[in-house]
Design a protein around this motif. Sequence first.
Motif, PDB file in Angstrom:
ATOM      1  N   TYR A  27       0.455  -1.307  -0.564  1.00  0.00           N
ATOM      2  CA  TYR A  27      -0.268  -0.241   0.318  1.00  0.00           C
ATOM      3  C   TYR A  27       0.989   0.925  -0.306  1.00  0.00           C
ATOM      4  CZ  TYR A  27      -4.400   3.171   1.035  1.00  0.00           C
ATOM      5  OH  TYR A  27      -5.518   3.540   1.451  1.00  0.00           O
ATOM      6  N   PHE A  28       1.008   2.021  -1.089  1.00  0.00           N
ATOM      7  CA  PHE A  28       2.030   3.029  -1.579  1.00  0.00           C
ATOM      8  C   PHE A  28       1.062   4.405  -1.506  1.00  0.00           C
ATOM      9  CE2 PHE A  28       5.022   4.659  -4.790  1.00  0.00           C
ATOM     10  CZ  PHE A  28       5.932   5.405  -3.761  1.00  0.00           C
ATOM     11  N   VAL A  29       1.712   5.345  -1.025  1.00  0.00           N
ATOM     12  CA  VAL A  29       0.553   6.426  -0.969  1.00  0.00           C
ATOM     13  C   VAL A  29       1.860   7.847  -1.040  1.00  0.00           C
ATOM     14  CG1 VAL A  29      -0.650   8.504   0.348  1.00  0.00           C
ATOM     15  CG2 VAL A  29      -1.225   5.975   0.626  1.00  0.00           C
ATOM     16  N   LEU A  30       1.569   8.397  -2.373  1.00  0.00           N
ATOM     17  CA  LEU A  30       2.667   9.554  -2.246  1.00  0.00           C
ATOM     18  C   LEU A  30       1.291  10.665  -2.107  1.00  0.00           C
ATOM     19  CD1 LEU A  30       3.821   9.153  -5.673  1.00  0.00           C
ATOM     20  CD2 LEU A  30       4.754   9.647  -3.816  1.00  0.00           C
ATOM     21  N   ASP A  31       1.684  11.744  -0.534  1.00  0.00           N
ATOM     22  CA  ASP A  31       0.499  12.574  -0.533  1.00  0.00           C
ATOM     23  C   ASP A  31       1.727  13.514  -1.285  1.00  0.00           C
ATOM     24  OD1 ASP A  31      -1.394  13.796   0.853  1.00  0.00           O
ATOM     25  OD2 ASP A  31      -0.109  14.630   2.882  1.00  0.00           O
ATOM     26  N   GLU A  32       0.018  15.200  -1.442  1.00  0.00           N
ATOM     27  CA  GLU A  32       1.568  16.507  -1.777  1.00  0.00           C
ATOM     28  C   GLU A  32       2.281  15.936  -2.542  1.00  0.00           C
ATOM     29  OE1 GLU A  32       1.258  19.827   0.517  1.00  0.00           O
ATOM     30  OE2 GLU A  32      -0.079  19.779   1.782  1.00  0.00           O
ATOM     31  N   ALA A  33       1.593  15.639  -3.770  1.00  0.00           N
ATOM     32  CA  ALA A  33       2.242  14.825  -5.485  1.00  0.00           C
ATOM     33  C   ALA A  33       3.003  16.467  -6.174  1.00  0.00           C
ATOM     34  CB  ALA A  33       1.483  14.051  -6.459  1.00  0.00           C
ATOM     35  N   ASP A  34       2.653  17.478  -6.310  1.00  0.00           N
ATOM     36  CA  ASP A  34       2.498  18.132  -6.694  1.00  0.00           C
ATOM     37  C   ASP A  34       3.436  19.707  -6.106  1.00  0.00           C
ATOM     38  OD1 ASP A  34       0.846  18.950  -4.925  1.00  0.00           O
ATOM     39  OD2 ASP A  34      -0.259  20.701  -5.737  1.00  0.00           O
ATOM     40  N   ARG A  35       3.704  18.902  -4.609  1.00  0.00           N
ATOM     41  CA  ARG A  35       4.644  20.111  -4.179  1.00  0.00           C
ATOM     42  C   ARG A  35       6.275  19.095  -3.923  1.00  0.00           C
ATOM     43  NH1 ARG A  35       3.613  24.739  -3.925  1.00  0.00           N
ATOM     44  NH2 ARG A  35       1.930  25.470  -2.866  1.00  0.00           N
ATOM     45  N   MET A  36       6.077  17.651  -4.006  1.00  0.00           N
ATOM     46  CA  MET A  36       7.689  17.239  -4.297  1.00  0.00           C
ATOM     47  C   MET A  36       7.962  17.275  -5.822  1.00  0.00           C
ATOM     48  SD  MET A  36       6.204  12.970  -2.140  1.00  0.00           S
ATOM     49  CE  MET A  36       4.687  12.535  -2.433  1.00  0.00           C
ATOM     50  N   LEU A  37       7.310  17.327  -6.839  1.00  0.00           N
ATOM     51  CA  LEU A  37       7.306  18.092  -7.590  1.00  0.00           C
ATOM     52  C   LEU A  37       7.936  19.128  -7.767  1.00  0.00           C
ATOM     53  CD1 LEU A  37       5.307  15.729 -10.382  1.00  0.00           C
ATOM     54  CD2 LEU A  37       7.294  15.518  -9.439  1.00  0.00           C
ATOM     55  N   ASP A  38       7.408  20.268  -7.014  1.00  0.00           N
ATOM     56  CA  ASP A  38       8.417  22.223  -7.165  1.00  0.00           C
ATOM     57  C   ASP A  38       9.280  21.705  -6.392  1.00  0.00           C
ATOM     58  OD1 ASP A  38       5.352  22.006  -8.717  1.00  0.00           O
ATOM     59  OD2 ASP A  38       4.619  23.462  -6.357  1.00  0.00           O
ATOM     60  N   MET A  39       9.482  20.690  -5.789  1.00  0.00           N
ATOM     61  CA  MET A  39      10.810  20.656  -4.280  1.00  0.00           C
ATOM     62  C   MET A  39      11.420  20.136  -5.127  1.00  0.00           C
ATOM     63  SD  MET A  39       8.742  20.713  -1.115  1.00  0.00           S
ATOM     64  CE  MET A  39      10.372  19.993  -0.261  1.00  0.00           C
ATOM     65  N   GLY A  40      11.571  19.593  -6.956  1.00  0.00           N
ATOM     66  CA  GLY A  40      12.933  19.275  -7.193  1.00  0.00           C
ATOM     67  C   GLY A  40      12.889  17.555  -7.354  1.00  0.00           C
ATOM     68  N   PHE A  41      11.629  16.530  -6.129  1.00  0.00           N
ATOM     69  CA  PHE A  41      12.294  15.447  -5.443  1.00  0.00           C
ATOM     70  C   PHE A  41      11.208  13.835  -6.870  1.00  0.00           C
ATOM     71  CE2 PHE A  41      10.932  16.831  -1.445  1.00  0.00           C
ATOM     72  CZ  PHE A  41      12.972  16.899  -1.178  1.00  0.00           C
ATOM     73  N   GLY A  42      11.352  15.016  -8.715  1.00  0.00           N
ATOM     74  CA  GLY A  42      10.925  14.084  -9.625  1.00  0.00           C
ATOM     75  C   GLY A  42      11.642  12.845  -9.686  1.00  0.00           C
ATOM     76  N   PRO A  43      12.711  12.944  -9.620  1.00  0.00           N
ATOM     77  CA  PRO A  43      13.593  11.534 -10.001  1.00  0.00           C
ATOM     78  C   PRO A  43      13.530  10.577  -8.860  1.00  0.00           C
ATOM     79  CG  PRO A  43      14.825  13.363 -10.602  1.00  0.00           C
ATOM     80  CD  PRO A  43      13.454  14.296 -10.174  1.00  0.00           C
ATOM     81  N   GLN A  44      13.940  10.951  -7.766  1.00  0.00           N
ATOM     82  CA  GLN A  44      13.907  10.404  -6.229  1.00  0.00           C
ATOM     83  C   GLN A  44      12.005   9.359  -5.966  1.00  0.00           C
ATOM     84  OE1 GLN A  44      14.820  13.308  -6.604  1.00  0.00           O
ATOM     85  NE2 GLN A  44      16.511  13.646  -4.975  1.00  0.00           N
ATOM     86  N   ILE A  45      11.417  10.048  -6.291  1.00  0.00           N
ATOM     87  CA  ILE A  45      10.058   9.284  -6.511  1.00  0.00           C
ATOM     88  C   ILE A  45       9.828   8.475  -6.870  1.00  0.00           C
ATOM     89  CG2 ILE A  45       7.597   9.906  -7.082  1.00  0.00           C
ATOM     90  CD1 ILE A  45       8.507  12.413  -6.183  1.00  0.00           C
ATOM     91  N   ARG A  46      10.406   8.550  -8.382  1.00  0.00           N
ATOM     92  CA  ARG A  46      10.819   7.783  -9.674  1.00  0.00           C
ATOM     93  C   ARG A  46      11.529   6.252  -9.071  1.00  0.00           C
ATOM     94  NH1 ARG A  46       9.191  12.201 -12.221  1.00  0.00           N
ATOM     95  NH2 ARG A  46       7.865  11.557 -13.592  1.00  0.00           N
ATOM     96  N   LEU A  47      12.634   6.163  -8.193  1.00  0.00           N
ATOM     97  CA  LEU A  47      13.680   5.733  -7.860  1.00  0.00           C
ATOM     98  C   LEU A  47      12.762   4.610  -6.917  1.00  0.00           C
ATOM     99  CD1 LEU A  47      17.436   7.665  -7.434  1.00  0.00           C
ATOM    100  CD2 LEU A  47      16.401   4.785  -8.908  1.00  0.00           C
ATOM    101  N   LEU A  48      11.914   5.418  -6.210  1.00  0.00           N
ATOM    102  CA  LEU A  48      11.077   4.810  -5.164  1.00  0.00           C
ATOM    103  C   LEU A  48      10.493   4.077  -5.365  1.00  0.00           C
ATOM    104  CD1 LEU A  48      10.775   7.631  -2.406  1.00  0.00           C
ATOM    105  CD2 LEU A  48      11.891   5.826  -2.230  1.00  0.00           C
ATOM    106  N   ALA A  49       9.393   4.269  -6.218  1.00  0.00           N
ATOM    107  CA  ALA A  49       8.204   3.650  -6.817  1.00  0.00           C
ATOM    108  C   ALA A  49       8.671   2.032  -7.200  1.00  0.00           C
ATOM    109  CB  ALA A  49       7.752   4.423  -8.055  1.00  0.00           C
ATOM    110  N   LYS A  50      10.176   2.430  -8.255  1.00  0.00           N
ATOM    111  CA  LYS A  50      10.505   1.158  -8.787  1.00  0.00           C
ATOM    112  C   LYS A  50      11.355  -0.175  -7.885  1.00  0.00           C
ATOM    113  CE  LYS A  50      12.300   3.267 -12.587  1.00  0.00           C
ATOM    114  NZ  LYS A  50      13.534   3.435 -13.762  1.00  0.00           N
ATOM    115  N   GLN A  51      11.276   0.640  -6.307  1.00  0.00           N
ATOM    116  CA  GLN A  51      11.521  -0.151  -5.261  1.00  0.00           C
ATOM    117  C   GLN A  51      10.508  -1.052  -4.472  1.00  0.00           C
ATOM    118  OE1 GLN A  51      15.056  -0.674  -3.690  1.00  0.00           O
ATOM    119  NE2 GLN A  51      15.603   0.583  -5.545  1.00  0.00           N
ATOM    120  N   VAL A  52       9.335  -0.548  -5.042  1.00  0.00           N
ATOM    121  CA  VAL A  52       7.943  -1.332  -4.208  1.00  0.00           C
ATOM    122  C   VAL A  52       7.726  -1.821  -5.404  1.00  0.00           C
ATOM    123  CG1 VAL A  52       6.011  -1.238  -3.456  1.00  0.00           C
ATOM    124  CG2 VAL A  52       7.331   0.448  -3.550  1.00  0.00           C
TER     125      VAL A  52
END
Length: 525
Positions: free
Chosen positions: A249-274
């Motif tokens: 059960y994987f949740v991304l909260d405030e996804a727009d803010r994470m992208l605004d803060m430049g976390f796009g590449p990290q989120i994509r890496l994390l998703a592949k670990q699940v």
Amino acid sequence: GGAGQAAKGEGAADVASSWLGDGVMQLPFVGGRVHFAELDQGDTDWHLPPVNWSKIKVEDFRRDFYREHPSVAQRKPAEIEPWVVKHKIATFGKAIPRPILNFKELLLPPQITQPLGSYDRPTVIQSMAWPALLKGQDVIGIAETGSGKTLAFGVPATIHASAQRPVKSGESPIVLVVSPTRELALQIQVEFEKLLVHTKLRVCCIYGGFDRGQQVAAVRQGAEVFIATVGRLMDLLQDQVINMQRVTYFVLDEADRMLDMGFGPQIRLLAKQVRPDRQTAMFSATWPEEVRKLADEFIKPDHLRIHIGALELTANPNVTQHVTVLRESSKVNYLKTLLDTLEEKKVLVFAATRETCKTLAQTLNKEGYRAYCIHSDMTQSERDHAMAAFRRPHPSVMVATDVAARGLDIADIQAVVNYSFPATIADYIHRIGRTGRAGALGDAYSFITPDQAHFASELIRVMEEARQEVPAELRILLRDREFYEKQRQQLREERAAAKQQQPESGRHKSSKGKGKGNGKGKGAA
């Protein structure tokens, strides 16, 4: 009292008491154990090797727990439609469930529903998301900050985790919630602690700013629910302190803010670990192209997407917008005058830079205002101290940068001041949305300088859409800008026309000269 009520509910003969079915672990009625971890941010150069899931034996898990209450099942489209129109709800997907409109319609064990007793009714995003998430469906929820998104994914997460075997020491969590900021992660933790208080489920909050060794020890004890900021989670994964093999059960909260803060590449890496067969929920205040692309990458095609409010970003009509056009040098004195009129209110002031934030807070304190500040240069303990002081029930001022303010959830802010006008109109709408929440009224005061006239047109549109009174000085600023833009455009066109004529003349002379030269050459030959 609460424990007694839950025990009584557990023994009652109602349809919720055996909803998990035979052979599935029931939620036990016990005092909850909460694990809390505080981790430093770690490095930002991440290298996570991809997981070959085809070679890993993973445990089966159950994802469908939804039992539709008879009153929900009998609810006709004609009854639902007025509610949908009132709350401006748009849904996209093939299997759109009927909404749950009160807590009696949520057929879950009393251990889960009892902590919800302090609320009158589900919020709109909860009403729509609960049926889909409890069915095991992937969900995208687009709703403003403060709309109850944490419980929207938290209640189904609790059910999901309770139906699996407990997490052992050193094992991966079952539920993973990723947050853009430490402050938001802590707020999510508080909500989960309330939900889990009558269960054996444990929650571990992972974020930066504290002794790493203590945090690693806490993480290794194991917990069914992990709430994490991106940096700390990446750090622990990279050092192989934890893995995500049991996350279903994987949740991304405030996804727009994470992208605004430049976390796009990290989120994509994390998703592949699940594991890829997980259930995923993504929540966001807005639905820009960047968020859509992210959703396309790891949300299943048969998902449900829920929009609460208009599809386009609009300002909260409960917030009265005040805009003042002034010079930069006049801002401090104008702010002090404004704060004198807001002396009985809790005020959030936005500044563009850390230096402005610090200087402004110092100036206000010297002038006798109760002012605090929060910015990215502060330690976590300094942030916590400032936030605790600002949350106290007395009038005060918090000066914050955009980045530091992301994820803050303070319900009783009565006024917002844009001391520094934001970089985009979308940020303007997000900022002023910090007040006027949960049906309350609020005020937003924005300072705009003549050199920021390029914002005037969009700002006027936002104000008019929210039926706000647009000040004459802002319209004059727009008029002057349009006048000068026309003059500049006219000048550019005149210059372009002059340039076009100049080469034509030059080419004509050159051609004549070339002809003469050729003729002479031929004659001489």
